[in-house]
Design a protein around this motif. Sequence first.
Motif, short mmCIF file in Angstrom:
data_model
loop_
_atom_site.label_atom_id
_atom_site.label_comp_id
_atom_site.label_asym_id
_atom_site.label_seq_id
_atom_site.Cartn_x
_atom_site.Cartn_y
_atom_site.Cartn_z
N ILE A 68 20.76 6.35 37.98
CA ILE A 68 20.39 7.03 38.50
C ILE A 68 20.73 8.94 37.83
O ILE A 68 21.54 9.33 37.93
N ALA A 69 19.80 8.95 36.47
CA ALA A 69 19.61 9.99 36.26
C ALA A 69 18.48 11.13 36.26
O ALA A 69 17.70 10.78 36.64
N VAL A 96 16.62 12.20 46.32
CA VAL A 96 17.36 11.11 45.28
C VAL A 96 17.65 9.75 46.25
O VAL A 96 17.53 9.30 46.54
N ARG A 97 17.92 10.25 47.62
CA ARG A 97 18.70 9.55 48.59
C ARG A 97 17.26 8.49 48.94
O ARG A 97 17.21 7.22 48.73
N ASP A 98 16.13 8.84 49.21
CA ASP A 98 14.90 8.49 50.13
C ASP A 98 13.78 7.60 48.97
O ASP A 98 13.60 6.65 48.87
N ASN A 99 14.37 8.33 47.39
CA ASN A 99 13.60 7.23 46.85
C ASN A 99 14.19 5.80 46.11
O ASN A 99 13.30 5.29 46.04
N VAL A 100 15.65 6.80 45.71
CA VAL A 100 16.15 5.48 45.56
C VAL A 100 16.22 4.31 46.23
O VAL A 100 16.46 3.04 46.31
N ASP A 101 16.42 4.68 47.66
CA ASP A 101 16.45 3.54 49.07
C ASP A 101 15.20 3.10 48.99
O ASP A 101 15.32 2.00 49.56
N LYS A 102 14.41 3.77 49.20
CA LYS A 102 12.96 3.06 48.81
C LYS A 102 12.56 2.16 47.47
O LYS A 102 12.31 1.17 47.88
N PHE A 103 13.29 2.35 46.36
CA PHE A 103 13.63 1.06 45.23
C PHE A 103 14.24 0.07 45.29
O PHE A 103 13.85 -0.82 44.81
N ILE A 104 15.14 -0.11 46.58
CA ILE A 104 16.17 -1.19 46.71
C ILE A 104 15.80 -1.80 47.90
O ILE A 104 15.43 -3.37 47.43
N ASN A 105 15.09 -1.10 48.62
CA ASN A 105 13.84 -1.99 49.54
C ASN A 105 12.79 -2.62 48.66
O ASN A 105 12.34 -4.34 49.05
N LYS A 106 11.81 -1.86 48.14
CA LYS A 106 10.73 -2.62 47.01
C LYS A 106 11.15 -4.10 46.52
O LYS A 106 10.61 -5.18 46.64
N HIS A 107 12.23 -3.57 46.07
CA HIS A 107 13.06 -4.62 44.84
C HIS A 107 13.50 -5.85 45.26
O HIS A 107 14.43 -6.47 44.85
N ILE A 140 25.09 1.91 40.36
CA ILE A 140 25.24 3.00 40.18
C ILE A 140 25.73 3.01 39.18
O ILE A 140 26.55 2.97 39.13
N VAL A 141 24.42 3.37 37.94
CA VAL A 141 24.82 3.91 36.81
C VAL A 141 24.48 5.96 36.91
O VAL A 141 23.92 5.75 37.28
N SER A 142 26.20 6.25 36.37
CA SER A 142 25.69 8.09 36.43
C SER A 142 26.43 8.27 34.73
O SER A 142 27.51 7.64 34.07
N GLY A 143 25.26 8.88 34.27
CA GLY A 143 26.21 9.94 33.22
C GLY A 143 26.75 10.61 33.06
O GLY A 143 28.03 11.66 33.07
N LYS A 144 27.40 11.27 34.65
CA LYS A 144 28.56 11.99 35.43
C LYS A 144 27.85 13.71 34.77
O LYS A 144 28.57 14.34 35.05
N ALA A 145 26.71 13.35 34.52
CA ALA A 145 26.47 15.50 34.17
C ALA A 145 25.88 15.94 36.20
O ALA A 145 25.37 15.46 37.00
N GLY A 203 23.61 10.76 42.28
CA GLY A 203 23.13 9.59 42.40
C GLY A 203 24.55 9.04 42.66
O GLY A 203 25.28 7.55 43.67
N GLU A 204 26.10 9.55 42.42
CA GLU A 204 27.09 9.27 42.48
C GLU A 204 27.50 9.33 44.34
O GLU A 204 28.03 8.74 44.66
#
Length: 82
Positions: free
Chosen positions: A6-7, A24-35, A42-47, A54-55
């Motif tokens: 999530i970046a 962000v939440r809604d789109n990541v939830d959709k991705f997780i459910n779709k797949h 969850i991988v974060s670059g800490k920016a 994402g964190e």
Amino acid sequence: MSKIIIAGIRYNKDKTVYDDYDFVRDNVDKFINKHQLENPTIVSGKAIGVDLLGEIFAEENQYKLQEYPLTKQDWNTHVKRA
């Protein structure tokens, strides 16, 4: 094991920090459910901006979080591309 990076942007066009957590939440939830992913990491670059949202998402959903902060050496090597 599935990993999701999530970046994204750090700032809005008006130079304020990007903070649309609902988007962000809604789109990541959709991705997780779709797949049909179960307990992804969850991988974060800490920016600031999307990375930190994402964190928050990982914590809120009790997902494992892997953090890869930018180091001074990375910055010096890659300048603003990192």
